[in-house]
Design an enzyme around this catalytic site. Structure first.
Site, PDB file in Angstrom:
ATOM      1  N   TYR A 154       0.836  -1.209   0.000  1.00 38.13           N
ATOM      2  CA  TYR A 154       0.000   0.000   0.000  1.00 38.13           C
ATOM      3  C   TYR A 154       0.873   1.262   0.000  1.00 38.13           C
ATOM      4  O   TYR A 154       0.630   2.205  -0.763  1.00 38.13           O
ATOM      5  CB  TYR A 154      -0.902  -0.040   1.231  1.00 38.13           C
ATOM      6  CG  TYR A 154      -1.906   1.075   1.346  1.00 38.13           C
ATOM      7  CD1 TYR A 154      -3.069   1.070   0.574  1.00 38.13           C
ATOM      8  CD2 TYR A 154      -1.714   2.126   2.238  1.00 38.13           C
ATOM      9  CE1 TYR A 154      -3.998   2.096   0.695  1.00 38.13           C
ATOM     10  CE2 TYR A 154      -2.645   3.150   2.368  1.00 38.13           C
ATOM     11  CZ  TYR A 154      -3.791   3.124   1.592  1.00 38.13           C
ATOM     12  OH  TYR A 154      -4.710   4.138   1.711  1.00 38.13           O
ATOM     13  N   LYS A 158       1.084   4.209  -2.864  1.00 35.11           N
ATOM     14  CA  LYS A 158       0.756   5.616  -2.584  1.00 35.11           C
ATOM     15  C   LYS A 158       1.961   6.525  -2.820  1.00 35.11           C
ATOM     16  O   LYS A 158       1.803   7.679  -3.246  1.00 35.11           O
ATOM     17  CB  LYS A 158       0.219   5.760  -1.157  1.00 35.11           C
ATOM     18  CG  LYS A 158      -1.117   5.026  -0.941  1.00 35.11           C
ATOM     19  CD  LYS A 158      -2.184   5.498  -1.911  1.00 35.11           C
ATOM     20  CE  LYS A 158      -3.553   4.917  -1.618  1.00 35.11           C
ATOM     21  NZ  LYS A 158      -4.593   5.385  -2.546  1.00 35.11           N
TER      22      LYS A 158
HETATM   23  P1  NAP Z   1     -13.331   2.313   1.064  1.00 29.95           P
HETATM   24  O1  NAP Z   1     -14.346   2.850   1.990  1.00 29.95           O
HETATM   25  O2  NAP Z   1     -12.828   0.927   1.237  1.00 29.95           O
HETATM   26  O3  NAP Z   1     -13.874   2.501  -0.447  1.00 29.95           O
HETATM   27  C1  NAP Z   1     -13.079   2.106  -1.523  1.00 29.95           C
HETATM   28  C2  NAP Z   1     -13.732   2.506  -2.816  1.00 29.95           C
HETATM   29  O4  NAP Z   1     -12.859   2.105  -3.895  1.00 29.95           O
HETATM   30  C3  NAP Z   1     -15.070   1.835  -3.032  1.00 29.95           C
HETATM   31  O5  NAP Z   1     -15.961   2.745  -3.615  1.00 29.95           O
HETATM   32  C4  NAP Z   1     -14.719   0.717  -4.037  1.00 29.95           C
HETATM   33  O6  NAP Z   1     -15.794   0.435  -4.916  1.00 29.95           O
HETATM   34  C5  NAP Z   1     -13.616   1.358  -4.838  1.00 29.95           C
HETATM   35  N1  NAP Z   1     -12.782   0.383  -5.529  1.00 29.95           N
HETATM   36  C6  NAP Z   1     -11.985  -0.568  -4.993  1.00 29.95           C
HETATM   37  N2  NAP Z   1     -11.408  -1.279  -5.971  1.00 29.95           N
HETATM   38  C7  NAP Z   1     -11.847  -0.762  -7.149  1.00 29.95           C
HETATM   39  C8  NAP Z   1     -11.602  -1.067  -8.507  1.00 29.95           C
HETATM   40  N3  NAP Z   1     -10.766  -2.052  -8.872  1.00 29.95           N
HETATM   41  N4  NAP Z   1     -12.225  -0.323  -9.472  1.00 29.95           N
HETATM   42  C9  NAP Z   1     -13.057   0.679  -9.121  1.00 29.95           C
HETATM   43  N5  NAP Z   1     -13.337   1.007  -7.840  1.00 29.95           N
HETATM   44  C10 NAP Z   1     -12.740   0.287  -6.876  1.00 29.95           C
HETATM   45  O7  NAP Z   1     -12.013   3.225   1.061  1.00 29.95           O
HETATM   46  P2  NAP Z   1     -11.798   4.740   1.559  1.00 29.95           P
HETATM   47  O8  NAP Z   1     -11.315   4.700   2.941  1.00 29.95           O
HETATM   48  O9  NAP Z   1     -12.958   5.577   1.193  1.00 29.95           O
HETATM   49  O10 NAP Z   1     -10.524   5.123   0.641  1.00 29.95           O
HETATM   50  C11 NAP Z   1     -10.651   5.850  -0.564  1.00 29.95           C
HETATM   51  C12 NAP Z   1      -9.261   6.255  -1.031  1.00 29.95           C
HETATM   52  O11 NAP Z   1      -8.613   7.016  -0.006  1.00 29.95           O
HETATM   53  C13 NAP Z   1      -8.343   5.054  -1.297  1.00 29.95           C
HETATM   54  O12 NAP Z   1      -7.498   5.344  -2.404  1.00 29.95           O
HETATM   55  C14 NAP Z   1      -7.525   4.945  -0.038  1.00 29.95           C
HETATM   56  O13 NAP Z   1      -6.296   4.313  -0.256  1.00 29.95           O
HETATM   57  C15 NAP Z   1      -7.378   6.417   0.318  1.00 29.95           C
HETATM   58  N6  NAP Z   1      -7.070   6.644   1.730  1.00 29.95           N
HETATM   59  C16 NAP Z   1      -7.930   6.279   2.721  1.00 29.95           C
HETATM   60  C17 NAP Z   1      -7.593   6.525   4.055  1.00 29.95           C
HETATM   61  C18 NAP Z   1      -8.485   6.151   5.202  1.00 29.95           C
HETATM   62  O14 NAP Z   1      -8.047   6.305   6.360  1.00 29.95           O
HETATM   63  N7  NAP Z   1      -9.720   5.721   4.989  1.00 29.95           N
HETATM   64  C19 NAP Z   1      -6.362   7.113   4.350  1.00 29.95           C
HETATM   65  C20 NAP Z   1      -5.506   7.464   3.320  1.00 29.95           C
HETATM   66  C21 NAP Z   1      -5.872   7.227   2.004  1.00 29.95           C
HETATM   67  P3  NAP Z   1     -16.666  -0.938  -4.878  1.00 29.95           P
HETATM   68  O15 NAP Z   1     -17.045  -1.196  -3.447  1.00 29.95           O
HETATM   69  O16 NAP Z   1     -17.828  -0.571  -5.744  1.00 29.95           O
HETATM   70  O17 NAP Z   1     -15.802  -1.986  -5.458  1.00 29.95           O
END
Ligand code: NAP
Length: 246
Positions: A154, A158
């Site tokens: 991961y 990133k």
């Molecule tokens: P999440 O709640 O797990 O949601 C992930 C989203 O990505 C879902 O809408 C999922 O869609 C979609 N996704 C996954 N694989 C995919 C694919 N192959 N093609 C298209 N869509 C796909 O994650 P989140 O926490 O909102 O994170 C969103 C972004 O922020 C990510 O890039 C993550 O790395 C980044 N981020 C998150 C955090 C945190 O603390 N939450 C911190 C730093 C960075 P489906 O369910 O429809 O498959």
């Protein structure tokens, strides 16, 4: 305001992507809600946007698939005429120590988080160059800046997003296209909800502001980077992390 703009948000069915989709729609953009597995949730996001008086369309595409991204982006351009804003938000985790990590878990995370952003930029940037305007916002992570034990795949994806952002910013800036990254810290979503309570408490201790962030904090940063007010900002990484990475 983003009235009349067409905004593509990948991974907009849940979490941060959903919050960004709702926010950009609230600002007046027509939002292309991309999802991969969660169709019902993506349709619910569209309904929420429309209920609030906004415009949205739902497109399924696995961002890790080069060909499918080509079709997805050309369908959006054919059906909506242009792409003004591209938010590469889709992302996954497959955590584990490097010495035990399978090649499949490494590849899956890189293919979705890093190559996924390459794929959409590859196909959408030509249209943005033609338009002589565009905003690309890539979702990095504080972990891409600092590293994190148990997240080698991961963190690599990133950190890669940050390099990709800067390279794309240099390639596209001469025609008015900006490319920036957001590096969230710990944000309350499905991705972080299953962390053991002990890990959550230890994580909160590393955050100068002392608590996890909310999806609205990241959505506000994305809306700013997508706005006219951010026209002179490119190649930057905006940390929305309660001060973790400073
Ligand atoms: P999440 O709640 O797990 O949601 C992930 C989203 O990505 C879902 O809408 C999922 O869609 C979609 N996704 C996954 N694989 C995919 C694919 N192959 N093609 C298209 N869509 C796909 O994650 P989140 O926490 O909102 O994170 C969103 C972004 O922020 C990510 O890039 C993550 O790395 C980044 N981020 C998150 C955090 C945190 O603390 N939450 C911190 C730093 C960075 P489906 O369910 O429809 O498959």
């Amino acid at each position: 305001m983003l009235t009349g703009k067409i905004a593509v948000v990948t991974g907009a069915s849940r979490g941060i992507g959903k919050a960004i989709a709702l926010k950009l729609a609230e600002e007046g953009a027509t939002v292309i809600v991309n999802y991969n597995g969660s169709e019902d949730k993506a349709l619910e996001v569209k309904r929420e946007i429309e209920k609030a008086g906004g415009r949205a369309a739902v497109y399924r595409c696995d961002v890790s698939d080069f060909e499918k991204c080509g079709t997805f982006i050309s369908d959006v351009i054919r059906e909506h005429g242009r792409i003004d804003i591209l938010v590469n938000n889709a992302g996954i985790t497959r955590d584990g120590l490097l010495m035990k990590m399978s090649e499949e878990d490494f590849d899956k995370v890189l293919d979705t988080n890093l190559k996924g952003a390459f794929h959409t930029i590859r196909f959408a940037s030509r249209q943005m160059l033609k338009q002589r305007s565009g905003r690309i916002i890539n979702m990095a992570s504080v972990v891409g800046v600092t590293g994190n034990a148990g997240q080698g795949n991961y963190a690599a994806s990133k950190a890669g997003i940050i390099g990709l952002t800067k390279a794309a910013a240099r390639e596209l800036s001469s025609r008015g296209v900006t490319v920036n990254a957001i590096a969230p810290g710990f944000i309350e979503t499905d991705m972080t909800k299953d962390l053991p309570e002990k890990v959550k408490e230890a994580s909160a201790l590393q955050i100068p502001l002392g608590k996890f962030g909310q999806v609205r904090h990241v959505a506000a940063a994305a809306a700013f980077l997508a706005s006219e007010d951010a026209e002179y900002i490119t190649g930057q990484v905006l940390c929305v992390d309660g001060g973790m990475a400073m």
